[in-house]
Scaffold this active site. Sequence first.
Site, PDB file in Angstrom:
ATOM      1  CG  HIS A 145      63.713 140.508  45.096  1.00 43.22           C
ATOM      2  ND1 HIS A 145      63.664 141.702  44.802  1.00 43.22           N
ATOM      3  CD2 HIS A 145      64.889 140.043  45.421  1.00 43.22           C
ATOM      4  CE1 HIS A 145      64.815 142.089  45.084  1.00 43.22           C
ATOM      5  NE2 HIS A 145      65.674 141.122  45.449  1.00 43.22           N
ATOM      6  CD  GLU A 146      66.074 136.222  46.746  1.00 40.72           C
ATOM      7  OE1 GLU A 146      67.119 135.861  46.076  1.00 40.72           O
ATOM      8  OE2 GLU A 146      66.221 137.334  47.318  1.00 40.72           O
TER       9      GLU A 146
ATOM     10  CG  HIS B 250      68.242 138.457  42.299  1.00 38.37           C
ATOM     11  ND1 HIS B 250      68.413 139.546  41.876  1.00 38.37           N
ATOM     12  CD2 HIS B 250      67.666 138.765  43.460  1.00 38.37           C
ATOM     13  CE1 HIS B 250      68.266 140.491  42.465  1.00 38.37           C
ATOM     14  NE2 HIS B 250      67.680 139.974  43.547  1.00 38.37           N
TER      15      HIS B 250
END
Length: 219
Positions: free
Chosen positions: A24-25, A28
């Site tokens: 997820h990170e 980004h």
Amino acid sequence: MDPAALLTKISIAAIPVVFAITVHEVAHGFAARHFGDRTAEMQGRLSLNPIRHIDPVGTILVPALMLLLGGFLFGWAKPVPVDSRNMRNPRGSMVWVSAAGPAANVAMALIWASLMFIALRVDLGIAGTWVQAMAYVGILFNVVLAVFNMLPIPPLDGGQVLTNLLPPGPLSNAMERIAPFGLFIVLGLLATGLLSPIIGPPVMAIVRAITSAFGLSFG
């Protein structure tokens, strides 16, 4: 809870939970780099090494407590640094950067579903049961993480998407003023039991869509 049962649960949940939060990170960070911001890259955060993203509370303590208490799995990692000032079109780019994390979680859920599909059709012995259980957690946790993060509450990803989609003015300014209190809003929803009814229906709808696509049953 029996210690052996708890250790079994942790062995099943650890890999999908840590990788869901990590990917997820990283998503980004890669999206930010694509749009011109290399802050995450320069700080060594464009890595799938979970150690670079672990938050002791959000990545370890909170998921472990939720697992112990029998609630839905929940957690977070250290946010990847993003500086929209480095982007060519800050507002438009931040919509995609913010949405990249939840999108990556949906993709991860699809990968876990494919793994469960394979595990159900290939004789892996005792390991097959463990892989199926791990895939179950991987599907559910990734979808929960995606739906939760798309809540229109800043600084969650959904709040960032909404803030940057709104034209500059009173509404977007109001969203930015809410951001410092976003965590308290989420904790309030969690404490009052309102969070689960809000995210539960879309979570189960997405889970059923994914598992149905692979011909899986999801109890």
